[in-house]
Motif scaffolding. Structure first.
Motif, PDB file in Angstrom:
ATOM      1  N   ASP A 215      66.915  83.999  -2.161  1.00 36.40           N
ATOM      2  CA  ASP A 215      67.264  83.191  -3.331  1.00 36.40           C
ATOM      3  C   ASP A 215      66.126  82.302  -3.811  1.00 36.40           C
ATOM      4  OD1 ASP A 215      69.714  84.324  -3.306  1.00 36.40           O
ATOM      5  OD2 ASP A 215      70.666  82.701  -2.175  1.00 36.40           O
ATOM      6  N   ASN A 216      65.281  81.867  -2.854  1.00 33.37           N
ATOM      7  CA  ASN A 216      64.225  80.941  -3.256  1.00 33.37           C
ATOM      8  C   ASN A 216      62.971  81.652  -3.745  1.00 33.37           C
ATOM      9  OD1 ASN A 216      63.301  81.992  -0.911  1.00 33.37           O
ATOM     10  ND2 ASN A 216      62.937  80.037   0.125  1.00 33.37           N
ATOM     11  N   GLN A 217      63.048  82.960  -3.879  1.00 38.07           N
ATOM     12  CA  GLN A 217      61.889  83.726  -4.290  1.00 38.07           C
ATOM     13  C   GLN A 217      61.849  83.858  -5.803  1.00 38.07           C
ATOM     14  OE1 GLN A 217      59.392  84.869  -2.865  1.00 38.07           O
ATOM     15  NE2 GLN A 217      58.542  86.434  -4.191  1.00 38.07           N
ATOM     16  N   THR A 218      60.776  83.473  -6.393  1.00 40.34           N
ATOM     17  CA  THR A 218      60.624  83.680  -7.819  1.00 40.34           C
ATOM     18  C   THR A 218      59.258  84.288  -8.078  1.00 40.34           C
ATOM     19  OG1 THR A 218      59.692  81.486  -8.150  1.00 40.34           O
ATOM     20  CG2 THR A 218      62.076  81.703  -8.402  1.00 40.34           C
ATOM     21  N   PHE A 219      59.196  85.161  -9.017  1.00 42.53           N
ATOM     22  CA  PHE A 219      57.920  85.704  -9.455  1.00 42.53           C
ATOM     23  C   PHE A 219      58.093  86.221 -10.855  1.00 42.53           C
ATOM     24  CE2 PHE A 219      60.225  89.187  -7.634  1.00 42.53           C
ATOM     25  CZ  PHE A 219      59.907  90.290  -8.399  1.00 42.53           C
ATOM     26  N   GLU A 220      57.032  86.235 -11.577  1.00 40.67           N
ATOM     27  CA  GLU A 220      57.106  86.711 -12.946  1.00 40.67           C
ATOM     28  C   GLU A 220      56.917  88.218 -12.961  1.00 40.67           C
ATOM     29  OE1 GLU A 220      54.586  84.814 -15.714  1.00 40.67           O
ATOM     30  OE2 GLU A 220      55.141  82.789 -15.082  1.00 40.67           O
ATOM     31  N   ARG A 221      57.766  88.876 -13.705  1.00 44.99           N
ATOM     32  CA  ARG A 221      57.568  90.308 -13.840  1.00 44.99           C
ATOM     33  C   ARG A 221      56.344  90.546 -14.714  1.00 44.99           C
ATOM     34  NH1 ARG A 221      61.655  92.890 -11.574  1.00 44.99           N
ATOM     35  NH2 ARG A 221      63.645  91.832 -11.375  1.00 44.99           N
ATOM     36  N   PRO A 222      55.471  91.431 -14.266  1.00 48.90           N
ATOM     37  CA  PRO A 222      54.234  91.641 -15.024  1.00 48.90           C
ATOM     38  C   PRO A 222      54.519  92.371 -16.331  1.00 48.90           C
ATOM     39  CG  PRO A 222      54.415  93.226 -13.249  1.00 48.90           C
ATOM     40  CD  PRO A 222      55.554  92.276 -13.070  1.00 48.90           C
ATOM     41  N   PRO A 223      53.693  92.153 -17.322  1.00 47.19           N
ATOM     42  CA  PRO A 223      53.851  92.912 -18.563  1.00 47.19           C
ATOM     43  C   PRO A 223      53.528  94.382 -18.318  1.00 47.19           C
ATOM     44  CG  PRO A 223      51.820  91.630 -18.605  1.00 47.19           C
ATOM     45  CD  PRO A 223      52.549  91.231 -17.363  1.00 47.19           C
ATOM     46  N   ALA A 224      54.079  95.234 -19.154  1.00 45.45           N
ATOM     47  CA  ALA A 224      53.802  96.664 -19.024  1.00 45.45           C
ATOM     48  C   ALA A 224      52.362  96.960 -19.426  1.00 45.45           C
ATOM     49  CB  ALA A 224      54.765  97.467 -19.889  1.00 45.45           C
ATOM     50  N   VAL A 225      51.777  97.894 -18.732  1.00 44.41           N
ATOM     51  CA  VAL A 225      50.438  98.345 -19.102  1.00 44.41           C
ATOM     52  C   VAL A 225      50.569  99.261 -20.314  1.00 44.41           C
ATOM     53  CG1 VAL A 225      48.424  99.648 -18.341  1.00 44.41           C
ATOM     54  CG2 VAL A 225      49.691  98.224 -16.701  1.00 44.41           C
ATOM     55  N   PRO A 226      49.906  98.948 -21.421  1.00 49.51           N
ATOM     56  CA  PRO A 226      50.022  99.806 -22.609  1.00 49.51           C
ATOM     57  C   PRO A 226      49.541 101.228 -22.328  1.00 49.51           C
ATOM     58  CG  PRO A 226      49.073  97.685 -23.184  1.00 49.51           C
ATOM     59  CD  PRO A 226      49.094  97.752 -21.682  1.00 49.51           C
TER      60      PRO A 226
ATOM     61  N   GLY B 193      60.540 104.899 -21.698  1.00 56.46           N
ATOM     62  CA  GLY B 193      59.105 104.825 -21.939  1.00 56.46           C
ATOM     63  C   GLY B 193      58.340 103.947 -20.989  1.00 56.46           C
ATOM     64  N   VAL B 194      58.981 103.559 -19.895  1.00 58.17           N
ATOM     65  CA  VAL B 194      58.307 102.677 -18.944  1.00 58.17           C
ATOM     66  C   VAL B 194      58.433 103.263 -17.529  1.00 58.17           C
ATOM     67  CG1 VAL B 194      58.267 100.382 -17.897  1.00 58.17           C
ATOM     68  CG2 VAL B 194      58.728 100.632 -20.335  1.00 58.17           C
ATOM     69  N   LEU B 195      57.340 103.304 -16.834  1.00 55.95           N
ATOM     70  CA  LEU B 195      57.305 103.738 -15.441  1.00 55.95           C
ATOM     71  C   LEU B 195      57.176 102.496 -14.565  1.00 55.95           C
ATOM     72  CD1 LEU B 195      56.825 105.813 -13.128  1.00 55.95           C
ATOM     73  CD2 LEU B 195      54.395 105.678 -13.703  1.00 55.95           C
ATOM     74  N   LEU B 196      58.066 102.368 -13.602  1.00 59.42           N
ATOM     75  CA  LEU B 196      58.005 101.245 -12.663  1.00 59.42           C
ATOM     76  C   LEU B 196      57.388 101.731 -11.359  1.00 59.42           C
ATOM     77  CD1 LEU B 196      61.589  99.849 -13.250  1.00 59.42           C
ATOM     78  CD2 LEU B 196      59.461  99.061 -14.273  1.00 59.42           C
ATOM     79  N   ARG B 197      56.445 100.981 -10.833  1.00 60.67           N
ATOM     80  CA  ARG B 197      55.791 101.401  -9.596  1.00 60.67           C
ATOM     81  C   ARG B 197      55.798 100.252  -8.593  1.00 60.67           C
ATOM     82  NH1 ARG B 197      50.307 104.496 -10.257  1.00 60.67           N
ATOM     83  NH2 ARG B 197      51.329 106.068  -8.977  1.00 60.67           N
ATOM     84  N   PRO B 198      56.069 100.570  -7.310  1.00 57.68           N
ATOM     85  CA  PRO B 198      56.044  99.528  -6.277  1.00 57.68           C
ATOM     86  C   PRO B 198      54.612  99.240  -5.847  1.00 57.68           C
ATOM     87  CG  PRO B 198      56.676 101.626  -5.314  1.00 57.68           C
ATOM     88  CD  PRO B 198      56.499 101.871  -6.781  1.00 57.68           C
ATOM     89  N   GLU B 199      53.981  98.308  -6.521  1.00 60.55           N
ATOM     90  CA  GLU B 199      52.602  97.945  -6.218  1.00 60.55           C
ATOM     91  C   GLU B 199      52.524  96.465  -5.858  1.00 60.55           C
ATOM     92  OE1 GLU B 199      49.945 101.029  -8.788  1.00 60.55           O
ATOM     93  OE2 GLU B 199      50.664  99.275  -9.849  1.00 60.55           O
ATOM     94  N   VAL B 200      51.631  96.155  -4.943  1.00 57.69           N
ATOM     95  CA  VAL B 200      51.438  94.767  -4.532  1.00 57.69           C
ATOM     96  C   VAL B 200      49.964  94.409  -4.659  1.00 57.69           C
ATOM     97  CG1 VAL B 200      53.418  94.678  -2.973  1.00 57.69           C
ATOM     98  CG2 VAL B 200      51.206  95.467  -2.113  1.00 57.69           C
ATOM     99  N   PRO B 201      49.670  93.156  -4.990  1.00 55.04           N
ATOM    100  CA  PRO B 201      48.263  92.730  -5.020  1.00 55.04           C
ATOM    101  C   PRO B 201      47.738  92.633  -3.590  1.00 55.04           C
ATOM    102  CG  PRO B 201      49.697  91.188  -6.199  1.00 55.04           C
ATOM    103  CD  PRO B 201      50.574  92.101  -5.413  1.00 55.04           C
ATOM    104  N   LEU B 202      46.743  93.421  -3.301  1.00 49.94           N
ATOM    105  CA  LEU B 202      46.177  93.511  -1.954  1.00 49.94           C
ATOM    106  C   LEU B 202      44.765  92.948  -1.967  1.00 49.94           C
ATOM    107  CD1 LEU B 202      46.384  94.722   0.982  1.00 49.94           C
ATOM    108  CD2 LEU B 202      45.212  96.731   0.017  1.00 49.94           C
TER     109      LEU B 202
END
Lengths: 162, 69
Positions: free
Chosen positions: B3-14, A26-35
C-alpha cells in the motif's frame, strides 16, 4: 534480517510502455526495471527486461567497456533464443543495483556480456543466473505491475536510499 | 503491490523510436536522445545535458518478442 521482508515486502516495480501497431490498444507493456551496473571505472543505468524464462543475465558489451568491468574472454559461451538463434557472450563481474521505494538492493555477481547489436529488442535481460535466483518475481497483468522481492539468499544487504 | 508503494507510470515510448536505442532523463519522464548505437545515444544524451541517462532499447514495432534475442 531477511525474515522481516516476508511481512514488509519491498517491490521493485516498473512497467515500461511502448507504442506499437500490433496490439489492440497500440501499446506494448514490458516488465522492465532500471538496473544500475557498476564497475571500477563508473556506472551506467539501463532498463532491463525481467525474464523468468531466461537462464542468464545478459548486458550489452558497451556497458562492460564503459564501467571497466573485468571479463574473462577465455570463457565465451553461447546463449540461444526460442528460435535457436545463437549469440556469443563472455562472462564478467559487476555490481548490480536496483532501487525502489526507498530501499537499495546492491550485489556483486557474474553476468554475461553480448555484442550490443545482438540485443535487438531489449537493452538487457535479467535472468536466473546473476539476478532472479535472488528474487521472487510477481507479474500482475491486471494492475500492470511487477514486484521483485528479495529472497533470504540475496547475496548482500539492503540499504536505505538517501 | 504494498500500500505504501507509489511510482509514476512512465510515458509510452513513441512508435518512431521502435528498434532504436533511447536515453531517458534520470527520472525517466522524458526521452532525451535516440540513436542506432549505445555510444551514439550516450553522447547525444550528454550533449542534451543529461548526466545520468537511463538507456533502453525500444522494441521493434512489427516484431513480437518471445524469449531470446
Amino acid at each position: 534480517m531477511f525474515a522481516l521482508w516476508a511481512d514488509d515486502e519491498v517491490p521493485v516495480s516498473r512497467i515500461s510502455r511502448h507504442a506499437v501497431g500490433r496490439f489492440p490498444d497500440g501499446v506494448l507493456l514490458r516488465p522492465e526495471v532500471p538496473l544500475r551496473i557498476i564497475g571500477p571505472d563508473g556506472a551506467e543505468t539501463l532498463l532491463a527486461l525481467v525474464d523468468t524464462g531466461a537462464d542468464a543475465t545478459v548486458l550489452p558489451k558497451w556497458t562492460q567497456e564503459a564501467i571497466g568491468a573485468a571479463i574473462d574472454e577465455t570463457q565465451p559461451s553461447i546463449i540461444s533464443g526460442i528460435a535457436g538463434q545463437e549469440l556469443e557472450v563472455v562472462p564478467g563481474n559487476v555490481e548490480l543495483m536496483l532501487e525502489q521505494a526507498g530501499q537499495v538492493f546492491r550485489w556483486t555477481t557474474r553476468v554475461d556480456f553480448a555484442a550490443d547489436e545482438g540485443l535487438v529488442d531489449a537493452a538487457a535481460i535479467l535472468g536466473h543466473a546473476g539476478c532472479l535466483r535472488y528474487f521472487r518475481p510477481s507479474f500482475d497483468g491486471y494492475d500492470r505491475e511487477l514486484e521483485l522481492v528479495p529472497t533470504p539468499d540475496f547475496p548482500a544487504t539492503v540499504t536505505t536510499s538517501k | 503491490m504494498t500500500d505504501n508503494q507509489t511510482f509514476e507510470r512512465p510515458p509510452a515510448v513513441p512508435i518512431e523510436y521502435a528498434g532504436r536505442w533511447i536515453a531517458w532523463n534520470e527520472s525517466q519522464t522524458k526521452i532525451v536522445a535516440a540513436g542506432e548505437t549505445l555510444p551514439q545515444v550516450r553522447e547525444a544524451a550528454r550533449q542534451a545535458g543529461e548526466s545520468e541517462p537511463v538507456f533502453a532499447k525500444a522494441p521493434r514495432a512489427n516484431v513480437r518478442f518471445v524469449g531470446g534475442r
